[in-house]
Design a protein around this motif. Structure first.
Motif, PDB file in Angstrom:
ATOM      1  N   ARG A  87      67.856  23.394  96.525  1.00 57.56           N
ATOM      2  CA  ARG A  87      67.673  22.252  95.754  1.00 57.56           C
ATOM      3  C   ARG A  87      66.414  22.326  94.966  1.00 57.56           C
ATOM      4  N   THR A  88      65.413  22.636  95.615  1.00 62.17           N
ATOM      5  CA  THR A  88      64.056  22.754  94.729  1.00 62.17           C
ATOM      6  C   THR A  88      63.745  24.153  94.232  1.00 62.17           C
ATOM      7  N   GLY A  89      64.751  24.928  94.678  1.00 58.94           N
ATOM      8  CA  GLY A  89      64.863  26.421  93.780  1.00 58.94           C
ATOM      9  C   GLY A  89      63.536  27.214  94.368  1.00 58.94           C
ATOM     10  N   ARG A  90      62.921  26.776  95.479  1.00 59.61           N
ATOM     11  CA  ARG A  90      61.738  27.472  96.046  1.00 59.61           C
ATOM     12  C   ARG A  90      61.862  27.866  97.446  1.00 59.61           C
ATOM     13  N   ARG A  91      61.387  28.967  97.852  1.00 56.54           N
ATOM     14  CA  ARG A  91      61.374  29.247  99.299  1.00 56.54           C
ATOM     15  C   ARG A  91      59.863  29.388  99.894  1.00 56.54           C
ATOM     16  N   ASN A  92      58.941  29.742  99.248  1.00 55.58           N
ATOM     17  CA  ASN A  92      57.828  29.987  99.464  1.00 55.58           C
ATOM     18  C   ASN A  92      57.007  28.507 100.366  1.00 55.58           C
ATOM     19  N   PRO A  93      57.091  27.351  99.685  1.00 56.29           N
ATOM     20  CA  PRO A  93      56.661  26.066 100.352  1.00 56.29           C
ATOM     21  C   PRO A  93      57.187  25.905 101.843  1.00 56.29           C
ATOM     22  N   TRP A  94      58.462  26.271 101.908  1.00 55.17           N
ATOM     23  CA  TRP A  94      59.203  25.990 103.063  1.00 55.17           C
ATOM     24  C   TRP A  94      58.799  27.056 104.067  1.00 55.17           C
ATOM     25  N   ILE A  95      58.379  28.248 103.722  1.00 52.13           N
ATOM     26  CA  ILE A  95      58.074  29.272 104.735  1.00 52.13           C
ATOM     27  C   ILE A  95      56.683  29.228 105.335  1.00 52.13           C
ATOM     28  N   LEU A  96      55.801  28.473 104.228  1.00 49.76           N
ATOM     29  CA  LEU A  96      54.424  28.361 104.810  1.00 49.76           C
ATOM     30  C   LEU A  96      54.050  27.054 105.473  1.00 49.76           C
ATOM     31  N   GLY A  97      54.972  26.020 104.936  1.00 49.70           N
ATOM     32  CA  GLY A  97      54.855  24.966 105.638  1.00 49.70           C
ATOM     33  C   GLY A  97      55.583  24.865 107.146  1.00 49.70           C
ATOM     34  N   GLY A  98      56.646  25.745 107.209  1.00 49.53           N
ATOM     35  CA  GLY A  98      57.365  25.752 108.499  1.00 49.53           C
ATOM     36  C   GLY A  98      56.580  26.544 109.653  1.00 49.53           C
ATOM     37  N   ALA A  99      56.012  27.693 109.033  1.00 47.73           N
ATOM     38  CA  ALA A  99      54.982  28.358 109.927  1.00 47.73           C
ATOM     39  C   ALA A  99      53.733  27.615 110.368  1.00 47.73           C
ATOM     40  N   LEU A 100      53.100  26.802 109.538  1.00 46.77           N
ATOM     41  CA  LEU A 100      52.046  26.039 109.941  1.00 46.77           C
ATOM     42  C   LEU A 100      52.429  25.140 110.783  1.00 46.77           C
ATOM     43  N   ALA A 101      53.385  24.210 110.628  1.00 48.24           N
ATOM     44  CA  ALA A 101      53.919  23.124 111.608  1.00 48.24           C
ATOM     45  C   ALA A 101      54.229  23.828 112.997  1.00 48.24           C
ATOM     46  N   SER A 102      54.773  25.031 112.943  1.00 52.58           N
ATOM     47  CA  SER A 102      54.836  25.674 114.316  1.00 52.58           C
ATOM     48  C   SER A 102      53.821  26.237 114.918  1.00 52.58           C
ATOM     49  N   LEU A 103      52.650  26.409 114.084  1.00 51.77           N
ATOM     50  CA  LEU A 103      51.345  26.792 114.679  1.00 51.77           C
ATOM     51  C   LEU A 103      50.881  25.311 115.605  1.00 51.77           C
ATOM     52  N   ALA A 104      51.137  24.093 114.839  1.00 59.56           N
ATOM     53  CA  ALA A 104      50.841  22.946 115.301  1.00 59.56           C
ATOM     54  C   ALA A 104      51.579  22.591 116.648  1.00 59.56           C
ATOM     55  N   GLY A 105      52.881  22.881 116.613  1.00 62.14           N
ATOM     56  CA  GLY A 105      53.921  22.665 117.833  1.00 62.14           C
ATOM     57  C   GLY A 105      53.334  23.487 118.964  1.00 62.14           C
ATOM     58  N   LEU A 106      53.197  24.863 118.868  1.00 59.83           N
ATOM     59  CA  LEU A 106      52.746  25.853 119.748  1.00 59.83           C
ATOM     60  C   LEU A 106      51.260  25.270 120.410  1.00 59.83           C
ATOM     61  N   ALA A 107      50.473  24.975 119.523  1.00 59.46           N
ATOM     62  CA  ALA A 107      49.286  24.317 120.211  1.00 59.46           C
ATOM     63  C   ALA A 107      49.360  23.120 121.000  1.00 59.46           C
ATOM     64  N   PHE A 108      50.484  22.375 120.805  1.00 57.94           N
ATOM     65  CA  PHE A 108      50.720  21.185 121.577  1.00 57.94           C
ATOM     66  C   PHE A 108      51.392  21.625 122.728  1.00 57.94           C
ATOM     67  N   LEU A 109      52.091  22.509 122.616  1.00 58.25           N
ATOM     68  CA  LEU A 109      52.757  23.061 123.924  1.00 58.25           C
ATOM     69  C   LEU A 109      52.001  23.748 124.932  1.00 58.25           C
ATOM     70  N   GLY A 110      50.855  24.308 124.475  1.00 54.81           N
ATOM     71  CA  GLY A 110      49.831  24.868 125.335  1.00 54.81           C
ATOM     72  C   GLY A 110      49.066  24.065 125.966  1.00 54.81           C
ATOM     73  N   ASN A 111      49.373  22.540 125.864  1.00 57.80           N
ATOM     74  CA  ASN A 111      48.129  21.621 126.529  1.00 57.80           C
ATOM     75  C   ASN A 111      49.125  20.452 127.212  1.00 57.80           C
ATOM     76  N   VAL A 112      50.425  20.970 127.538  1.00 54.71           N
ATOM     77  CA  VAL A 112      51.141  19.720 128.467  1.00 54.71           C
ATOM     78  C   VAL A 112      51.488  20.457 129.480  1.00 54.71           C
TER      79      VAL A 112
END
Length: 415
Positions: A87-112
């Motif tokens: 719908r937005t006609g863009r791929r890169n914002p979703w690629i970068l945003g998904g990866a950075l959010a995954s980094l945050a999720g993995l950091a959380f996972l390492g502390n539980v």
């Protein structure tokens, strides 16, 4: 426009700021390798190790629940992110945003330190990684000509042997330092996303389509399944993935509880040996299958034979539950799964109903990747606990793959 015309994407064009097709394929290989490193290194090594350290007596059941629930998030977020990317006609914002959010999720996972929080953390990682995956997957139908889809899919498919091997090797080294391991995998996928977004510019942005009523959007989202060839490709992929992950998702526990390992060998060490064996075989069959399917313009025979082989090799650890048996199984299973995924991906890109909705429809297809992973942990856990061991699990996985081989036969639009 005819269905054939709709299936033809705009021909790729390069400018001074865009990569050549060869450079684009290399970027896609890096992006997919990093994604598979996370899925294999975390999902197959760190996560089972984490759960076993919390509750060793109930590890099989807990892993089944965590894997199943988290896959619901994967199944939902992949096609939704794909549709929004279209719908937005863009791929890169979703690629970068998904990866950075995954980094945050993995950091959380390492502390539980409880099973509940581990489950929540893995759900977050699955959701955000599937945002990343949806946008990366759509780049092939966006930019690669139809005549080169088999070769492109083969190169992209090398992400599994490369990323899978790297992931398991790193995971086996980090099994005693889970926090650092999780952060390392987050950094890998974030770095790959930065490379992809810096060196592969988005195509010119399309004007967004007018918003439609929600019911119409849902119907449009699932419309690809009304196309006969796409539906059969979906079914075959789903059965193959279900058979594969029913076994592979429990490989660490299989090596611990079922296989007679050499004296002194730890299950994680065994995985670090078996995975490169499987992935090397997978890399060979991925390239050979993809290139030959292009050269001969034949896809179905490669997909059907490789799925059938994947089913048959599940009998090897049943006949020989030994270290040698697992080595043979890993090599043959890698050959089968690599060829299947490479050529089947080419098949799917050739039967997409609409080029304009490529990411959305590839997201629907990715339900066949993520959806069976919802069922697989529950099925595997139930089979192991109810039928008394891992032998029935291999037999069930083999039967699913053999049935999946038959699903390729009704497809008419691809030879």
């Amino acid at each position: 426009m005819t269905t054939h015309e709709l299936a033809q994407p705009n021909r790729p064009h390069t400018t001074a700021t865009e990569p050549t097709q060869r450079g684009l394929m290399l970027l896609l290989l890096v992006a997919n390798s990093s994604m598979l490193a996370v899925y294999m290194g975390v999902g197959a090594v760190l996560l089972p190790t984490h759960i076993a350290s919390i509750d060793p007596a109930n590890k099989v059941v807990i892993l089944g629940v965590v894997g199943g629930v988290s896959s619901v998030f994967a199944t939902a977020f992949n096609p939704i992110a794909g549709a929004l990317s279209d719908r937005t006609g863009r791929r890169n914002p979703w690629i970068l945003g998904g990866a950075l959010a995954s980094l945050a999720g993995l950091a959380f996972l390492g502390n539980v330190h409880t099973a509940l929080l581990v489950g929540i953390g893995w759900c977050l990682v699955q959701a955000t990684m599937n945002v990343y995956q949806a946008a990366v997957t759509a780049v092939v139908p966006d930019r690669i000509p139809r005549a080169r889809r088999g070769t492109a899919s083969a190169l992209v498919g090398l992400g599994l042997p490369i990323g899978g091997s790297l992931g398991v090797l790193l995971g086996s080294q980090m099994e005693r330092d889970l926090r650092t391991g999780y952060l390392l995998f987050g950094a890998i996928v974030a770095g790959a996303a930065l490379l992809m977004t810096v060196f592969c510019r988005d195509l010119p942005r399309r004007a967004p389509a007018p918003a439609a009523p929600r019911g119409v959007q849902v119907a449009a989202f699932l419309s690809a399944l009304s196309h006969r060839d796409f539906r059969w490709a979906f079914i075959g992929r789903a059965l193959m993935v279900l058979g594969y992950f029913s076994v592979i998702g429990y490989q660490l526990y299989i090596l611990d509880d079922h296989i007679a390992l050499p004296d002194g060998m730890r299950p994680a060490t065994a995985m670090a040996i078996l995975t490169p064996v499987s992935m090397l075989a997978m890399a060979v069959s991925t390239v050979v299958g993809g290139v030959l399917s292009d050269r001969w313009n034949r896809r179905k025979v490669f997909v059907g034979v490789s799925a059938a082989l994947a089913g048959l090799v599940m009998a090897v650890p049943v006949i020989s539950p030994t270290w040698t048996g697992m080595l043979v199984f890993s090599a043959l299973n890698g050959l089968a799964f690599g060829c299947f995924m490479a050529v089947d991906t080419a098949v799917v890109t050739l039967v997409l109903p609409s080029a304009e909705d490529a990411a959305r429809d590839m997201g629907v297809l990715n339900i066949a990747n993520a959806g069976p992973q919802i069922v697989a942990p529950f099925v595997a856990s139930a089979v192991v606990t109810a039928l008394g061991g891992y032998t029935p699990l291999f037999l069930v996985g083999g039967a699913l793959s053999l049935i999946g081989a038959l699903a390729i036969l009704p497809i008419r639009g691809v030879r």
